[in-house]
Design a protein around this motif. Structure first.
Motif, PDB file in Angstrom:
ATOM      1  N   PRO A  48      16.571  47.567 -32.658  1.00 23.25           N
ATOM      2  CA  PRO A  48      17.308  48.705 -32.736  1.00 23.25           C
ATOM      3  C   PRO A  48      16.532  49.852 -31.510  1.00 23.25           C
ATOM      4  N   LEU A  49      15.228  49.692 -31.356  1.00 24.29           N
ATOM      5  CA  LEU A  49      14.784  50.697 -30.376  1.00 24.29           C
ATOM      6  C   LEU A  49      15.224  50.113 -28.921  1.00 24.29           C
ATOM      7  N   GLY A  50      15.032  48.746 -28.854  1.00 20.52           N
ATOM      8  CA  GLY A  50      15.628  48.406 -27.595  1.00 20.52           C
ATOM      9  C   GLY A  50      17.076  48.765 -27.078  1.00 20.52           C
ATOM     10  N   LEU A  51      17.827  48.379 -28.222  1.00 20.14           N
ATOM     11  CA  LEU A  51      19.331  48.933 -27.783  1.00 20.14           C
ATOM     12  C   LEU A  51      19.616  50.236 -27.870  1.00 20.14           C
ATOM     13  N   LEU A  52      18.719  51.182 -28.639  1.00 16.51           N
ATOM     14  CA  LEU A  52      19.075  52.531 -28.267  1.00 16.51           C
ATOM     15  C   LEU A  52      18.590  52.982 -26.972  1.00 16.51           C
ATOM     16  N   ILE A  53      17.424  52.793 -26.543  1.00 13.27           N
ATOM     17  CA  ILE A  53      16.999  52.788 -25.167  1.00 13.27           C
ATOM     18  C   ILE A  53      17.899  52.455 -24.090  1.00 13.27           C
ATOM     19  N   GLY A  54      18.234  51.225 -24.209  1.00 12.88           N
ATOM     20  CA  GLY A  54      19.178  50.580 -23.107  1.00 12.88           C
ATOM     21  C   GLY A  54      20.418  51.280 -22.914  1.00 12.88           C
ATOM     22  N   HIS A  55      20.991  51.666 -24.319  1.00 20.55           N
ATOM     23  CA  HIS A  55      22.434  52.125 -24.258  1.00 20.55           C
ATOM     24  C   HIS A  55      22.363  53.663 -23.734  1.00 20.55           C
ATOM     25  N   THR A  56      21.319  54.471 -24.179  1.00 20.97           N
ATOM     26  CA  THR A  56      20.989  55.901 -23.749  1.00 20.97           C
ATOM     27  C   THR A  56      20.506  56.098 -22.400  1.00 20.97           C
ATOM     28  N   PRO A 118      27.230  48.950 -14.860  1.00 27.19           N
ATOM     29  CA  PRO A 118      27.773  50.178 -15.313  1.00 27.19           C
ATOM     30  C   PRO A 118      29.397  50.340 -15.211  1.00 27.19           C
ATOM     31  N   GLU A 119      29.964  49.651 -14.152  1.00 34.03           N
ATOM     32  CA  GLU A 119      31.425  49.767 -14.006  1.00 34.03           C
ATOM     33  C   GLU A 119      32.119  48.922 -14.999  1.00 34.03           C
ATOM     34  N   VAL A 120      31.421  47.851 -15.927  1.00 29.09           N
ATOM     35  CA  VAL A 120      31.862  47.421 -17.013  1.00 29.09           C
ATOM     36  C   VAL A 120      31.764  48.517 -17.987  1.00 29.09           C
ATOM     37  N   LYS A 121      30.809  49.295 -18.288  1.00 32.98           N
ATOM     38  CA  LYS A 121      30.753  50.088 -19.480  1.00 32.98           C
ATOM     39  C   LYS A 121      31.749  51.263 -19.167  1.00 32.98           C
ATOM     40  N   ASP A 122      31.815  51.714 -17.661  1.00 36.99           N
ATOM     41  CA  ASP A 122      32.980  52.786 -17.429  1.00 36.99           C
ATOM     42  C   ASP A 122      34.263  52.315 -17.933  1.00 36.99           C
ATOM     43  N   ALA A 123      34.481  51.163 -17.377  1.00 35.54           N
ATOM     44  CA  ALA A 123      36.004  50.555 -17.822  1.00 35.54           C
ATOM     45  C   ALA A 123      36.259  50.700 -19.196  1.00 35.54           C
ATOM     46  N   ALA A 124      34.951  50.172 -20.002  1.00 34.30           N
ATOM     47  CA  ALA A 124      35.285  50.183 -21.610  1.00 34.30           C
ATOM     48  C   ALA A 124      35.596  51.696 -22.045  1.00 34.30           C
ATOM     49  N   ARG A 125      34.763  52.562 -21.594  1.00 29.53           N
ATOM     50  CA  ARG A 125      35.056  53.843 -21.728  1.00 29.53           C
ATOM     51  C   ARG A 125      36.575  54.496 -21.464  1.00 29.53           C
ATOM     52  N   GLY A 126      36.968  53.970 -20.204  1.00 28.47           N
ATOM     53  CA  GLY A 126      38.090  54.436 -19.788  1.00 28.47           C
ATOM     54  C   GLY A 126      39.403  53.747 -20.587  1.00 28.47           C
ATOM     55  N   GLN A 127      38.960  52.636 -21.281  1.00 29.01           N
ATOM     56  CA  GLN A 127      39.746  52.080 -22.332  1.00 29.01           C
ATOM     57  C   GLN A 127      39.891  52.885 -23.646  1.00 29.01           C
ATOM     58  N   GLY A 128      39.108  53.921 -23.955  1.00 28.00           N
ATOM     59  CA  GLY A 128      39.181  54.854 -24.883  1.00 28.00           C
ATOM     60  C   GLY A 128      38.245  54.281 -26.114  1.00 28.00           C
ATOM     61  N   MET A 129      37.112  53.246 -25.610  1.00 28.53           N
ATOM     62  CA  MET A 129      36.221  53.006 -26.532  1.00 28.53           C
ATOM     63  C   MET A 129      35.200  54.363 -26.773  1.00 28.53           C
ATOM     64  N   ARG A 130      34.511  54.160 -28.073  1.00 25.33           N
ATOM     65  CA  ARG A 130      33.795  54.994 -28.281  1.00 25.33           C
ATOM     66  C   ARG A 130      32.343  54.398 -27.939  1.00 25.33           C
ATOM     67  N   GLY A 131      31.193  55.273 -27.974  1.00 23.41           N
ATOM     68  CA  GLY A 131      30.022  54.743 -27.929  1.00 23.41           C
ATOM     69  C   GLY A 131      29.414  53.782 -28.583  1.00 23.41           C
ATOM     70  N   HIS A 132      29.818  53.595 -30.028  1.00 20.60           N
ATOM     71  CA  HIS A 132      29.141  52.470 -30.618  1.00 20.60           C
ATOM     72  C   HIS A 132      29.995  51.307 -30.169  1.00 20.60           C
ATOM     73  N   GLN A 133      31.385  51.576 -30.037  1.00 19.31           N
ATOM     74  CA  GLN A 133      32.156  50.501 -29.645  1.00 19.31           C
ATOM     75  C   GLN A 133      31.734  49.743 -28.218  1.00 19.31           C
ATOM     76  N   VAL A 134      31.235  50.463 -27.467  1.00 21.40           N
ATOM     77  CA  VAL A 134      30.768  50.081 -26.114  1.00 21.40           C
ATOM     78  C   VAL A 134      29.564  49.084 -26.184  1.00 21.40           C
ATOM     79  N   LEU A 135      28.694  49.891 -27.219  1.00 27.48           N
ATOM     80  CA  LEU A 135      27.445  49.229 -27.389  1.00 27.48           C
ATOM     81  C   LEU A 135      27.583  47.808 -28.194  1.00 27.48           C
ATOM     82  N   PHE A 136      28.215  47.806 -29.175  1.00 32.49           N
ATOM     83  CA  PHE A 136      28.585  46.504 -29.835  1.00 32.49           C
ATOM     84  C   PHE A 136      29.571  45.705 -29.360  1.00 32.49           C
ATOM     85  N   GLN A 137      30.518  45.895 -28.733  1.00 33.90           N
ATOM     86  CA  GLN A 137      31.496  45.130 -28.358  1.00 33.90           C
ATOM     87  C   GLN A 137      31.302  44.652 -26.769  1.00 33.90           C
TER      88      GLN A 137
END
Length: 224
Positions: A48-56, A118-137
């Motif tokens: 959880p610590l590594g995921l949180l740091i990497g995500h934020t 980062p472009e992959v994450k931006d594309a996911a957010r652009g499709q309407g994914m929330r933060g936790h969805q981007v993280l886990f999916q």
């Protein structure tokens, strides 16, 4: 040398050597208990610590430096310190093993998350994914290879270091190493070392097989 390895082979296959509370089967079970439980606890803390740091992207400097500090700690010294504070118990062994296992899991998890485009994450957010969805999916599946590598490294380190339980009068395969040294029984010392090495290799191969299975399953799911 030939005689030594001949005696080692006899020691390893002897039926008497495998039975009883001091036998290989019992010591192996103890060693696996120490190693697997410590690695699971470390993973519950570090993932959880590594995921949180990497995500934020926050706290990376502190986490990496803390991980390096934990890696540099002398394990036996830490066990002795915990004994002085908490008394004689297996908790001291578990604390030392967990501290040893956490750094590799944190750093590899963070590295895996940081390597996601980062472009992959931006594309996911652009499709309407929330933060936790981007993280886990998105992020977690892409970071999984490095995360699994961190888990494998930690488990191998813990299995190798779990011999310290015998150093402070508990069980495990390290019992053969320390008892053999005390008795000047080289065959017993070598037998304990060989068993620890075999356990480390077998567990690493098992995790590697699990890793291949997960990635094959993921590629099959992506294809559909």
């Amino acid at each position: 040398m030939y005689e030594l390895f001949k005696n080692l082979g006899s020691w390893l296959v002897s039926g008497d050597q495998w039975g009883g509370t001091g036998g290989i089967a019992h010591r192996l079970a103890e060693h696996l208990e120490y190693s697997l439980l410590a690695t699971l606890i470390a993973a519950a803390i570090a993932l959880p610590l590594g995921l949180l740091i990497g995500h934020t992207g926050r706290g990376a400097f502190v986490a990496i430096n803390l991980a390096s500090f934990g890696r540099a700690l002398p394990t036996v010294g830490l066990v002795v310190l915990v004994f002085l504070v908490a008394g004689l118990s297996l908790w001291a062994v578990y604390v030392a093993l967990v501290v040893l296992a956490v750094p590799a899991i944190v750093t590899n998890t963070y590295a895996g998350m940081a390597a996601v485009d980062p472009e992959v994450k931006d594309a996911a957010r652009g499709q309407g994914m929330r933060g936790h969805q981007v993280l886990f999916q998105v992020e977690l599946p892409l970071a999984l290879p490095l995360i699994m590598t961190g888990l494998r490294l930690s488990l191998i380190q813990v299995v190798s270091t779990a011999t310290i339980a015998a150093y402070v009068s508990f069980g495990g395969l390290g019992r053969y190493v320390f008892d053999g040294l005390a008795q000047r029984d080289l065959v017993q010392v070598l037998g304990g070392a060989v068993l620890v090495a075999v356990v480390a290799v077998v567990l690493d191969l098992a995790l590697a097989a699990l890793q291949r299975f997960l990635f094959r399953h993921r590629r099959t799911a992506d294809a559909h």
